[in-house]
Design a protein around this motif. Structure first.
Motif, mmCIF file in Angstrom:
data_model
loop_
_atom_site.group_PDB
_atom_site.id
_atom_site.type_symbol
_atom_site.label_atom_id
_atom_site.label_comp_id
_atom_site.label_asym_id
_atom_site.label_seq_id
_atom_site.Cartn_x
_atom_site.Cartn_y
_atom_site.Cartn_z
ATOM 1 N N LEU A 170 3.335 22.804 54.924
ATOM 2 C CA LEU A 170 3.544 23.861 55.896
ATOM 3 C C LEU A 170 2.418 23.881 56.929
ATOM 4 O O LEU A 170 2.663 24.124 58.118
ATOM 5 C CB LEU A 170 3.644 25.211 55.198
ATOM 6 C CG LEU A 170 4.801 25.378 54.220
ATOM 7 C CD1 LEU A 170 4.818 26.791 53.659
ATOM 8 C CD2 LEU A 170 6.134 25.055 54.887
ATOM 9 N N ALA A 171 1.202 23.638 56.481
ATOM 10 C CA ALA A 171 0.076 23.579 57.414
ATOM 11 C C ALA A 171 0.273 22.470 58.437
ATOM 12 O O ALA A 171 -0.029 22.630 59.624
ATOM 13 C CB ALA A 171 -1.231 23.375 56.656
ATOM 14 N N ALA A 172 0.816 21.346 57.985
ATOM 15 C CA ALA A 172 1.077 20.239 58.904
ATOM 16 C C ALA A 172 2.161 20.613 59.911
ATOM 17 O O ALA A 172 2.056 20.293 61.104
ATOM 18 C CB ALA A 172 1.488 18.995 58.119
ATOM 19 N N HIS A 173 3.204 21.322 59.454
ATOM 20 C CA HIS A 173 4.255 21.765 60.361
ATOM 21 C C HIS A 173 3.710 22.752 61.383
ATOM 22 O O HIS A 173 4.067 22.702 62.581
ATOM 23 C CB HIS A 173 5.390 22.416 59.578
ATOM 24 C CG HIS A 173 6.422 21.460 59.084
ATOM 25 N ND1 HIS A 173 7.273 20.780 59.934
ATOM 26 C CD2 HIS A 173 6.754 21.053 57.838
ATOM 27 C CE1 HIS A 173 8.074 19.998 59.235
ATOM 28 N NE2 HIS A 173 7.783 20.147 57.960
ATOM 29 N N LEU A 174 2.857 23.665 60.942
ATOM 30 C CA LEU A 174 2.286 24.649 61.851
ATOM 31 C C LEU A 174 1.398 23.975 62.886
ATOM 32 O O LEU A 174 1.463 24.305 64.078
ATOM 33 C CB LEU A 174 1.495 25.699 61.061
ATOM 34 C CG LEU A 174 0.839 26.809 61.892
ATOM 35 C CD1 LEU A 174 1.891 27.566 62.696
ATOM 36 C CD2 LEU A 174 0.054 27.759 60.986
ATOM 37 N N ALA A 175 0.573 23.038 62.450
ATOM 38 C CA ALA A 175 -0.292 22.317 63.388
ATOM 39 C C ALA A 175 0.538 21.564 64.423
ATOM 40 O O ALA A 175 0.212 21.553 65.616
ATOM 41 C CB ALA A 175 -1.201 21.355 62.632
ATOM 42 N N GLU A 176 1.636 20.960 63.969
ATOM 43 C CA GLU A 176 2.490 20.229 64.904
ATOM 44 C C GLU A 176 3.185 21.185 65.867
ATOM 45 O O GLU A 176 3.369 20.857 67.049
ATOM 46 C CB GLU A 176 3.519 19.402 64.136
ATOM 47 C CG GLU A 176 4.428 18.550 65.002
ATOM 48 C CD GLU A 176 3.699 17.500 65.814
ATOM 49 O OE1 GLU A 176 4.308 17.000 66.787
ATOM 50 O OE2 GLU A 176 2.525 17.180 65.506
ATOM 51 N N ALA A 177 3.560 22.366 65.396
ATOM 52 C CA ALA A 177 4.167 23.360 66.272
ATOM 53 C C ALA A 177 3.194 23.776 67.368
ATOM 54 O O ALA A 177 3.567 23.907 68.543
ATOM 55 C CB ALA A 177 4.612 24.580 65.468
ATOM 56 N N VAL A 178 1.949 23.969 66.998
ATOM 57 C CA VAL A 178 0.922 24.325 67.990
ATOM 58 C C VAL A 178 0.712 23.176 68.956
ATOM 59 O O VAL A 178 0.614 23.362 70.179
ATOM 60 C CB VAL A 178 -0.394 24.694 67.282
ATOM 61 C CG1 VAL A 178 -1.534 24.817 68.288
ATOM 62 C CG2 VAL A 178 -0.227 25.996 66.505
ATOM 63 N N ARG A 179 0.669 21.971 68.423
ATOM 64 C CA ARG A 179 0.460 20.779 69.257
ATOM 65 C C ARG A 179 1.583 20.651 70.289
ATOM 66 O O ARG A 179 1.339 20.483 71.486
ATOM 67 C CB ARG A 179 0.392 19.554 68.344
ATOM 68 C CG ARG A 179 -0.149 18.302 68.982
ATOM 69 C CD ARG A 179 -0.252 17.185 67.941
ATOM 70 N NE ARG A 179 -1.334 17.411 66.984
ATOM 71 C CZ ARG A 179 -1.155 17.670 65.690
ATOM 72 N NH1 ARG A 179 0.068 17.753 65.175
ATOM 73 N NH2 ARG A 179 -2.198 17.851 64.907
ATOM 74 N N ARG A 180 2.820 20.763 69.832
ATOM 75 C CA ARG A 180 3.964 20.649 70.738
ATOM 76 C C ARG A 180 4.065 21.854 71.659
ATOM 77 O O ARG A 180 4.483 21.730 72.808
ATOM 78 C CB ARG A 180 5.256 20.507 69.935
ATOM 79 C CG ARG A 180 5.350 19.220 69.140
ATOM 80 C CD ARG A 180 6.695 19.076 68.469
ATOM 81 N NE ARG A 180 6.764 17.863 67.670
ATOM 82 C CZ ARG A 180 7.882 17.210 67.401
ATOM 83 N NH1 ARG A 180 9.034 17.650 67.866
ATOM 84 N NH2 ARG A 180 7.864 16.115 66.656
ATOM 85 N N GLY A 181 3.693 23.012 71.149
ATOM 86 C CA GLY A 181 3.742 24.221 71.958
ATOM 87 C C GLY A 181 2.805 24.192 73.139
ATOM 88 O O GLY A 181 2.963 24.966 74.085
ATOM 89 N N HIS A 182 1.821 23.298 73.090
ATOM 90 C CA HIS A 182 0.897 23.126 74.213
ATOM 91 C C HIS A 182 1.023 21.729 74.804
ATOM 92 O O HIS A 182 0.064 21.177 75.351
ATOM 93 C CB HIS A 182 -0.536 23.422 73.765
ATOM 94 C CG HIS A 182 -0.760 24.863 73.422
ATOM 95 N ND1 HIS A 182 -0.384 25.400 72.206
ATOM 96 C CD2 HIS A 182 -1.281 25.897 74.136
ATOM 97 C CE1 HIS A 182 -0.682 26.690 72.187
ATOM 98 N NE2 HIS A 182 -1.218 27.014 73.337
ATOM 99 N N CYS A 183 2.251 21.177 74.682
ATOM 100 C CA CYS A 183 2.630 19.946 75.391
ATOM 101 C C CYS A 183 1.802 18.731 74.988
ATOM 102 O O CYS A 183 1.734 17.747 75.739
ATOM 103 C CB CYS A 183 2.518 20.155 76.905
ATOM 104 S SG CYS A 183 3.388 21.612 77.522
ATOM 105 N N GLY A 184 1.160 18.785 73.823
ATOM 106 C CA GLY A 184 0.330 17.666 73.397
ATOM 107 C C GLY A 184 -0.906 17.481 74.248
ATOM 108 O O GLY A 184 -1.536 16.413 74.218
#
Length: 342
Positions: free
Chosen positions: A206-220
């Motif tokens: 879940l931590a990995a999913h959340l980190a990826e959501a943040v990453r994508r949410g700020h366009c990488g």
């Protein structure tokens, strides 16, 4: 300030052709209701890609088919905790939220309303005013960084007319700054951070999913070293929203809580519903993600890929036209470039 999120745009859906002739279209001819329900989907204010066949569809990812607005209302009525998402600057999303809230009220519900856009350090009048504009003035809305209050007026007008309990559902400004810079214990205090379960790490997946959501949410575009702190802040905000949603239910004579928040906070795997289940597994949650259609997503699977999940991570998704074709990632890139030269 709300986070800058990449904006979904229009899609041409090709899978499940039967949808095109049954529950895909929002019109009365293609999807007849019982005559009681009419709503914003009959007259969109946003126009970009409004002719996309997915526009107006209310999709149930678990069932794998579309449902009618009346079926949506039935499920809202059955929920202890209802979560209504939005793209913040899309006026149709706020009209749909107001419509859904009004449907609950018309059917005898008096839910407590928790709102992401209200912080606990703002002045929330007691008693609440009758006028939405008076509420906006008390909250100093114009200086909060959220889109103009006119977009939210239908929602607050519905809530104030029904005299619904209204609760803040965000961190205070200083809490948010301190959490982002120094962590949740510094931002929230050790006791509250422990009570919210934030002093223990999330499960690794879940931590990995959340980190990826943040990453994508700020366009990488964010430095990788910034992602852990941003994910921790996001986790704290989601937990606080879940706490506020449950508190809203406690303030409700009909024992129902409703949350108004950005759709990204409503994903069931790592966001507010996840925390609500941790806090109160006995309560039924129902999350409605409002999404703009997108021209680069030809199937529903492509929309799910946006969230890095096999299916859309909401109980229901309601698709609308999009507001504009602005490249918000380009805007964020330009903003970061300006900041780097200041």
């Amino acid at each position: 300030m709300p986070a800058v999120l990449p904006r979904p745009a229009l899609a041409l859906i090709l899978l499940m052709g039967w949808l095109m002739t049954s529950s895909m279209a929002p019109s009365a001819q293609a999807n007849p209701f019982d005559g009681r329900l009419s709503g914003p989907w009959t007259d969109w204010q946003t126009e970009l890609d409004a002719d996309d066949p997915l526009v107006g569809t209310i999709w149930d990812p678990a069932a794998g088919h579309a449902i009618s607005p009346e079926a949506l209302v039935s499920r809202l009525l059955a929920a202890d905790l209802a979560l209504l998402g939005e793209v913040h600057d899309n006026p149709d999303h706020h009209r749909l939220q107001a419509w859904m809230l009004a449907q609950l009220v018309e059917r005898g519900r008096h839910p407590g309303l928790a709102v992401e856009m209200i912080r606990p350090d703002q002045t929330l009048p007691d008693p609440l005013p009758e006028s939405p504009d008076a509420l906006a003035q008390a909250l100093d809305w114009a200086n909060t960084g959220w889109p103009e209050f006119a977009l939210y007026r239908p929602l607050f007008a519905t809530a104030l007319e029904a005299r619904l309990p209204l609760l803040p559902a965000n961190l205070a400004a200083e809490q948010l700054r301190t959490t982002a810079r120094q962590g949740v214990v510094a931002g929230l205090g050790e006791a509250r951070a422990q009570n919210l379960g934030l002093t223990e790490p999330m499960p690794a997946d879940l931590a990995a999913h959340l980190a990826e959501a943040v990453r994508r949410g700020h366009c990488g575009l964010m430095p990788e070293k910034a992602i852990p702190a941003m994910a921790q802040t996001q986790r704290a905000r989601d937990a606080v929203m879940a706490e506020a949603l449950i508190a809203a239910r406690e303030h409700s004579p009909s024992r129902q809580g409703v949350l108004i928040a950005g759709t990204g906070h409503l994903r069931s795997d790592v966001a507010v519903p996840y925390h609500a289940r941790r806090f109160r597994p006995d309560l039924a949650t129902f999350s409605i993600g409002l999404l703009e259609v997108s021209p680069d997503k030809p199937t529903l699977e492509h929309y799910a890929e946006r969230f890095n999940t096999p299916t859309l991570p909401f109980d229901v998704v309601w698709f609308t036209p999009r507001l504009d074709d602005t490249d918000h990632c380009a805007e964020l890139r330009a903003h970061m470039k300006r900041k780097s030269t200041e």
